[in-house]
Design a protein around this motif. Structure first.
Motif, PDB file in Angstrom:
ATOM      1  N   ALA A  69       0.801  -1.220   0.000  1.00 35.48           N
ATOM      2  CA  ALA A  69       0.000   0.000   0.000  1.00 35.48           C
ATOM      3  C   ALA A  69       0.838   1.276   0.000  1.00 35.48           C
ATOM      4  CB  ALA A  69      -0.928   0.012   1.212  1.00 35.48           C
ATOM      5  N   PHE A  70       2.080   1.182   0.457  1.00 42.16           N
ATOM      6  CA  PHE A  70       2.900   2.396   0.557  1.00 42.16           C
ATOM      7  C   PHE A  70       3.664   2.708  -0.720  1.00 42.16           C
ATOM      8  CE2 PHE A  70       1.950   1.429   4.906  1.00 42.16           C
ATOM      9  CZ  PHE A  70       1.736   2.684   5.460  1.00 42.16           C
ATOM     10  N   GLY A  71       3.576   1.802  -1.696  1.00 42.41           N
ATOM     11  CA  GLY A  71       4.229   2.056  -2.982  1.00 42.41           C
ATOM     12  C   GLY A  71       5.702   2.335  -2.807  1.00 42.41           C
ATOM     13  N   SER A  72       6.157   3.465  -3.375  1.00 46.25           N
ATOM     14  CA  SER A  72       7.599   3.730  -3.364  1.00 46.25           C
ATOM     15  C   SER A  72       8.041   4.483  -2.104  1.00 46.25           C
ATOM     16  CB  SER A  72       7.968   4.535  -4.608  1.00 46.25           C
ATOM     17  OG  SER A  72       7.209   5.730  -4.597  1.00 46.25           O
ATOM     18  N   GLN A  73       7.085   4.852  -1.250  1.00 46.07           N
ATOM     19  CA  GLN A  73       7.465   5.531   0.010  1.00 46.07           C
ATOM     20  C   GLN A  73       8.247   4.528   0.876  1.00 46.07           C
ATOM     21  OE1 GLN A  73       6.038   8.792   1.063  1.00 46.07           O
ATOM     22  NE2 GLN A  73       7.607   8.711   2.645  1.00 46.07           N
ATOM     23  N   PRO A  74       9.437   4.879   1.328  1.00 38.96           N
ATOM     24  CA  PRO A  74      10.138   3.939   2.220  1.00 38.96           C
ATOM     25  C   PRO A  74       9.249   3.624   3.423  1.00 38.96           C
ATOM     26  CG  PRO A  74      11.555   5.807   1.653  1.00 38.96           C
ATOM     27  CD  PRO A  74      10.188   6.116   1.117  1.00 38.96           C
ATOM     28  N   HIS A  75       9.141   2.363   3.765  1.00 33.83           N
ATOM     29  CA  HIS A  75       8.203   1.995   4.834  1.00 33.83           C
ATOM     30  C   HIS A  75       8.613   0.691   5.498  1.00 33.83           C
ATOM     31  CE1 HIS A  75       6.852  -0.243   1.317  1.00 33.83           C
ATOM     32  NE2 HIS A  75       6.421  -1.156   2.166  1.00 33.83           N
ATOM     33  N   ARG A  76       8.047   0.477   6.657  1.00 32.15           N
ATOM     34  CA  ARG A  76       8.276  -0.783   7.385  1.00 32.15           C
ATOM     35  C   ARG A  76       6.977  -1.142   8.094  1.00 32.15           C
ATOM     36  NH1 ARG A  76      12.108  -3.802   6.817  1.00 32.15           N
ATOM     37  NH2 ARG A  76      13.830  -2.494   7.492  1.00 32.15           N
ATOM     38  N   VAL A  77       6.523  -2.385   7.897  1.00 29.94           N
ATOM     39  CA  VAL A  77       5.337  -2.872   8.608  1.00 29.94           C
ATOM     40  C   VAL A  77       5.827  -3.656   9.816  1.00 29.94           C
ATOM     41  CG1 VAL A  77       3.223  -4.239   8.439  1.00 29.94           C
ATOM     42  CG2 VAL A  77       4.064  -2.991   6.426  1.00 29.94           C
ATOM     43  N   CYS A  78       5.647  -3.083  10.995  1.00 30.44           N
ATOM     44  CA  CYS A  78       6.121  -3.718  12.235  1.00 30.44           C
ATOM     45  C   CYS A  78       4.918  -4.316  12.958  1.00 30.44           C
ATOM     46  CB  CYS A  78       6.802  -2.689  13.134  1.00 30.44           C
ATOM     47  SG  CYS A  78       8.318  -2.021  12.422  1.00 30.44           S
ATOM     48  N   TYR A  79       4.730  -5.590  12.803  1.00 26.20           N
ATOM     49  CA  TYR A  79       3.590  -6.283  13.405  1.00 26.20           C
ATOM     50  C   TYR A  79       3.622  -6.122  14.936  1.00 26.20           C
ATOM     51  CZ  TYR A  79       1.027 -10.260  15.311  1.00 26.20           C
ATOM     52  OH  TYR A  79       0.193 -11.045  16.053  1.00 26.20           O
ATOM     53  N   ALA A  80       2.483  -5.741  15.510  1.00 25.60           N
ATOM     54  CA  ALA A  80       2.401  -5.563  16.968  1.00 25.60           C
ATOM     55  C   ALA A  80       2.251  -6.934  17.626  1.00 25.60           C
ATOM     56  CB  ALA A  80       1.229  -4.659  17.340  1.00 25.60           C
ATOM     57  N   VAL A  81       3.333  -7.390  18.225  1.00 27.99           N
ATOM     58  CA  VAL A  81       3.424  -8.766  18.724  1.00 27.99           C
ATOM     59  C   VAL A  81       2.363  -9.066  19.773  1.00 27.99           C
ATOM     60  CG1 VAL A  81       4.971 -10.351  19.976  1.00 27.99           C
ATOM     61  CG2 VAL A  81       5.868  -8.911  18.133  1.00 27.99           C
ATOM     62  N   LYS A  82       1.926  -8.058  20.500  1.00 27.13           N
ATOM     63  CA  LYS A  82       0.964  -8.295  21.586  1.00 27.13           C
ATOM     64  C   LYS A  82      -0.346  -8.894  21.079  1.00 27.13           C
ATOM     65  CE  LYS A  82       0.758  -3.798  22.662  1.00 27.13           C
ATOM     66  NZ  LYS A  82       1.274  -3.054  21.474  1.00 27.13           N
ATOM     67  N   ALA A  83      -0.666  -8.700  19.810  1.00 27.20           N
ATOM     68  CA  ALA A  83      -1.953  -9.193  19.308  1.00 27.20           C
ATOM     69  C   ALA A  83      -1.992 -10.716  19.265  1.00 27.20           C
ATOM     70  CB  ALA A  83      -2.226  -8.611  17.921  1.00 27.20           C
ATOM     71  N   SER A  84      -0.897 -11.325  18.862  1.00 27.71           N
ATOM     72  CA  SER A  84      -0.756 -12.787  18.914  1.00 27.71           C
ATOM     73  C   SER A  84       0.718 -13.080  18.818  1.00 27.71           C
ATOM     74  CB  SER A  84      -1.464 -13.479  17.747  1.00 27.71           C
ATOM     75  OG  SER A  84      -1.025 -14.841  17.678  1.00 27.71           O
ATOM     76  N   SER A  85       1.272 -13.680  19.862  1.00 26.01           N
ATOM     77  CA  SER A  85       2.730 -13.795  19.929  1.00 26.01           C
ATOM     78  C   SER A  85       3.209 -15.217  19.726  1.00 26.01           C
ATOM     79  CB  SER A  85       3.226 -13.225  21.254  1.00 26.01           C
ATOM     80  OG  SER A  85       2.537 -13.837  22.320  1.00 26.01           O
ATOM     81  N   ASN A  86       2.354 -16.094  19.224  1.00 23.10           N
ATOM     82  CA  ASN A  86       2.791 -17.461  18.958  1.00 23.10           C
ATOM     83  C   ASN A  86       3.999 -17.445  18.015  1.00 23.10           C
ATOM     84  OD1 ASN A  86       2.833 -20.061  17.322  1.00 23.10           O
ATOM     85  ND2 ASN A  86       1.425 -20.584  18.970  1.00 23.10           N
ATOM     86  N   LEU A  87       4.979 -18.290  18.297  1.00 22.05           N
ATOM     87  CA  LEU A  87       6.205 -18.302  17.493  1.00 22.05           C
ATOM     88  C   LEU A  87       5.920 -18.562  16.014  1.00 22.05           C
ATOM     89  CD1 LEU A  87       8.707 -20.303  19.755  1.00 22.05           C
ATOM     90  CD2 LEU A  87       8.464 -17.827  19.531  1.00 22.05           C
ATOM     91  N   ALA A  88       4.945 -19.416  15.736  1.00 24.22           N
ATOM     92  CA  ALA A  88       4.643 -19.737  14.332  1.00 24.22           C
ATOM     93  C   ALA A  88       4.070 -18.513  13.620  1.00 24.22           C
ATOM     94  CB  ALA A  88       3.662 -20.902  14.253  1.00 24.22           C
ATOM     95  N   VAL A  89       3.228 -17.768  14.297  1.00 24.66           N
ATOM     96  CA  VAL A  89       2.665 -16.540  13.706  1.00 24.66           C
ATOM     97  C   VAL A  89       3.803 -15.554  13.426  1.00 24.66           C
ATOM     98  CG1 VAL A  89       1.191 -14.535  14.174  1.00 24.66           C
ATOM     99  CG2 VAL A  89       0.408 -16.839  14.797  1.00 24.66           C
ATOM    100  N   LEU A  90       4.683 -15.385  14.410  1.00 21.41           N
ATOM    101  CA  LEU A  90       5.798 -14.446  14.231  1.00 21.41           C
ATOM    102  C   LEU A  90       6.704 -14.899  13.094  1.00 21.41           C
ATOM    103  CD1 LEU A  90       6.739 -13.760  17.975  1.00 21.41           C
ATOM    104  CD2 LEU A  90       5.170 -12.491  16.513  1.00 21.41           C
ATOM    105  N   ASN A  91       6.939 -16.202  13.019  1.00 19.74           N
ATOM    106  CA  ASN A  91       7.832 -16.724  11.990  1.00 19.74           C
ATOM    107  C   ASN A  91       7.253 -16.547  10.586  1.00 19.74           C
ATOM    108  OD1 ASN A  91       8.514 -19.615  10.397  1.00 19.74           O
ATOM    109  ND2 ASN A  91      10.254 -18.424  11.133  1.00 19.74           N
ATOM    110  N   VAL A  92       5.946 -16.764  10.440  1.00 18.62           N
ATOM    111  CA  VAL A  92       5.292 -16.555   9.140  1.00 18.62           C
ATOM    112  C   VAL A  92       5.526 -15.112   8.689  1.00 18.62           C
ATOM    113  CG1 VAL A  92       2.979 -16.199   8.153  1.00 18.62           C
ATOM    114  CG2 VAL A  92       3.556 -18.389   9.228  1.00 18.62           C
ATOM    115  N   LEU A  93       5.392 -14.184   9.613  1.00 19.04           N
ATOM    116  CA  LEU A  93       5.581 -12.770   9.271  1.00 19.04           C
ATOM    117  C   LEU A  93       7.056 -12.435   9.048  1.00 19.04           C
ATOM    118  CD1 LEU A  93       2.858 -11.434  11.673  1.00 19.04           C
ATOM    119  CD2 LEU A  93       2.877 -11.125   9.192  1.00 19.04           C
ATOM    120  N   ALA A  94       7.925 -13.021   9.875  1.00 16.73           N
ATOM    121  CA  ALA A  94       9.369 -12.759   9.710  1.00 16.73           C
ATOM    122  C   ALA A  94       9.826 -13.180   8.320  1.00 16.73           C
ATOM    123  CB  ALA A  94      10.159 -13.504  10.783  1.00 16.73           C
ATOM    124  N   ARG A  95       9.275 -14.294   7.846  1.00 22.45           N
ATOM    125  CA  ARG A  95       9.684 -14.772   6.519  1.00 22.45           C
ATOM    126  C   ARG A  95       9.265 -13.830   5.403  1.00 22.45           C
ATOM    127  NH1 ARG A  95       8.682 -21.112   5.855  1.00 22.45           N
ATOM    128  NH2 ARG A  95       8.417 -21.609   8.064  1.00 22.45           N
TER     129      ARG A  95
END
Ligand code: LLP
Length: 415
Positions: free
Chosen positions: A47-73
């Motif tokens: 959605a941010f196109g060419s604007q430099p950006h970073r999507v930092c998932y808020a871990v508090k919403a669900s912190s299961n390692l598998a969820v975090l790993n899916v996003l890390a990948r």
């Protein structure tokens, strides 16, 4: 397409019949769609196109390692609020240099841990924390990259418990104090001024407050620039809502346009910290009807999930839609869905019209965010299993707790 749909009367998540998941892992049980998590992350990223950006998932919403790993990948960054969350991110192969650290009460030990790991940015929430971060960084011979979490004094117009951008909230630094505190930060040898952060609330379905907050942050950035303090990173927090009922929710593209508008044409990196919108709609809580207790005033359906498993209804009077795992043909009645916990506040849904029989399986929708993450062992109830669906593949990502888990670490007196 929502990953939740009926096939031949049986509720499926992606390609898997949820009744099969319940049969295999028991209930209550949280089930998440990998495709849904990935699709939302990718929508934000695109959605941010060419604007430099970073999507930092808020871990508090669900912190299961598998969820975090899916996003890390997928290259996600992470917003953490404790040393525990940072440790989870690293354990799930997330990269420290993509982590931002929020929260009003970071301990010296947590600051040390995050500095040693080499995180991207500390979102500092008070003058006292600024001094502590400087000292800890000097002790370690490091410079801490930091932003002030500024309170833009914008009303997010959401539930008071999850509204954080007003000056009476405990979060952030009052806008009028920010300039002076940035000057102080720029003078401290243990700090490197990196950005400005804000987060005004959660479950927002109107873009106006978000746009307003972004405008105020952009103005502060200009004021800092005029003083020779360059800001190359702004973090606009999380907060985009989801459709628990029939709310109309802005798209990731409209959201990105609203918050990046005030920075158009600048090379500033925009970070966001979405939690709920990434995992909320991706998850359901499966539960079974234990007993039906029709009454004069109210009909109670006692289910095997309770407030300890999903606290949101009891705490915020939150609404989660309820879907039968098998589309029912019987006669519907209006039910109160309540759990086995000994509290009158232990309800998961009010006044739902459903055709129920004992033993029926139900799914509480939109339970992926702040569901398992806020669960507890109250009433000595082992916490539920968590399962991830990936197409037709079913994986257990957290085993149901056992009785031994309940008293782990406890000791009986020996004299
Ligand atoms: N960043 C910061 C600094 C936050 O405090 C939060 C949420 C987020 C990001 C993520 O916000 P989201 O995108 O998920 O709206 N337990 C409540 C929600 C509490 C939100 C706390 N902070 C609930 O179940 O509704």
């Amino acid at each position: 397409m929502t990953p939740l749909h009926y096939v031949g009367g049986a509720l499926h998540l992606e390609q898997v019949a949820l009744a099969a998941v319940a049969a295999r892992f028991g209930t209550p049980c949280y089930v998440y769609s990998r495709a849904a998590i990935e699709a939302t992350y990718r929508a934000y990223d695109a959605a941010f196109g060419s604007q430099p950006h970073r999507v930092c998932y808020a871990v508090k919403a669900s912190s299961n390692l598998a969820v975090l790993n899916v996003l890390a990948r997928l290259g996600a960054g992470f917003d953490v609020v404790s040393g525990g969350e940072l440790a989870r991110v690293l354990r799930a192969r997330g990269e420290a240099l993509r982590v931002v650290f929020s929260g009003v009460g970071k301990s010296a030990e947590e600051l040390r841990q995050a500095l040693a790991a080499g995180i991207a940015c500390f979102n500092v929430e008070s003058a006292a924390e600024l001094e502590r971060l400087n000292q800890v960084a000097i002790q370690l011979g490091l410079r801490a990259p930091m932003a002030l979490r500024v309170n833009p004094d914008v009303d997010a117009g959401t539930h008071p418990y999850i509204s954080t951008g007003l000056k009476e909230n405990k979060f952030g630094i009052a806008a009028q104090d920010a300039l002076a505190l940035y000057r102080r930060a720029a003078s401290l040898p243990g700090l490197r001024v990196h950005g400005i952060a804000c987060h005004i609330g959660s479950q927002m379905t109107d873009l106006a407050p978000l746009r307003e907050a972004a405008g105020r942050i952009a103005a502060l950035r200009q004021a800092l620039l005029a003083e020779g303090i360059a800001i190359d990173h702004v973090d606009l927090g999380g907060g985009l809502g989801i459709a628990y009922r029939d709310e109309v929710v802005p798209s990731a593209a409209d959201y990105a346009a609203a918050i990046s508008g005030p920075f158009a044409g600048s090379a500033v990196e925009i970070s966001i910290e979405p939690g709920r919108s990434i995992v909320g709609p991706a998850g359901v809580l499966l539960t079974r009807v234990e007993y039906l207790k029709p009454g004069d005033g109210r009909n109670f359906a006692i289910i095997d999930a309770a407030m300890n498993d999903l606290l949101r209804p009891a705490l915020y009077d939150a609404h989660h839609a309820v879907l039968p795992l098998r589309e029912a043909g019987g006669e519907a009645r209006v039910w109160e869905l309540v759990g086995p916990v000994c509290e009158s506040g232990d309800f998961l849904a009010h006044a739902r019209s459903l055709a129920l029989a004992e033993g029926d399986l139900l799914a509480l929708r939109d339970a992926g965010a702040y569901g398992f993450a806020m669960s507890s062992n109250y009433n000595s109830r082992p916490r539920p299993a968590e399962v991830m669906i990936d197409g037709s593949i079913v994986r257990l990502i957290r085993a149901r707790e056992t009785l031994d888990d309940l008293w782990r670490g406890e000791q009986i007196l020996t004299d």
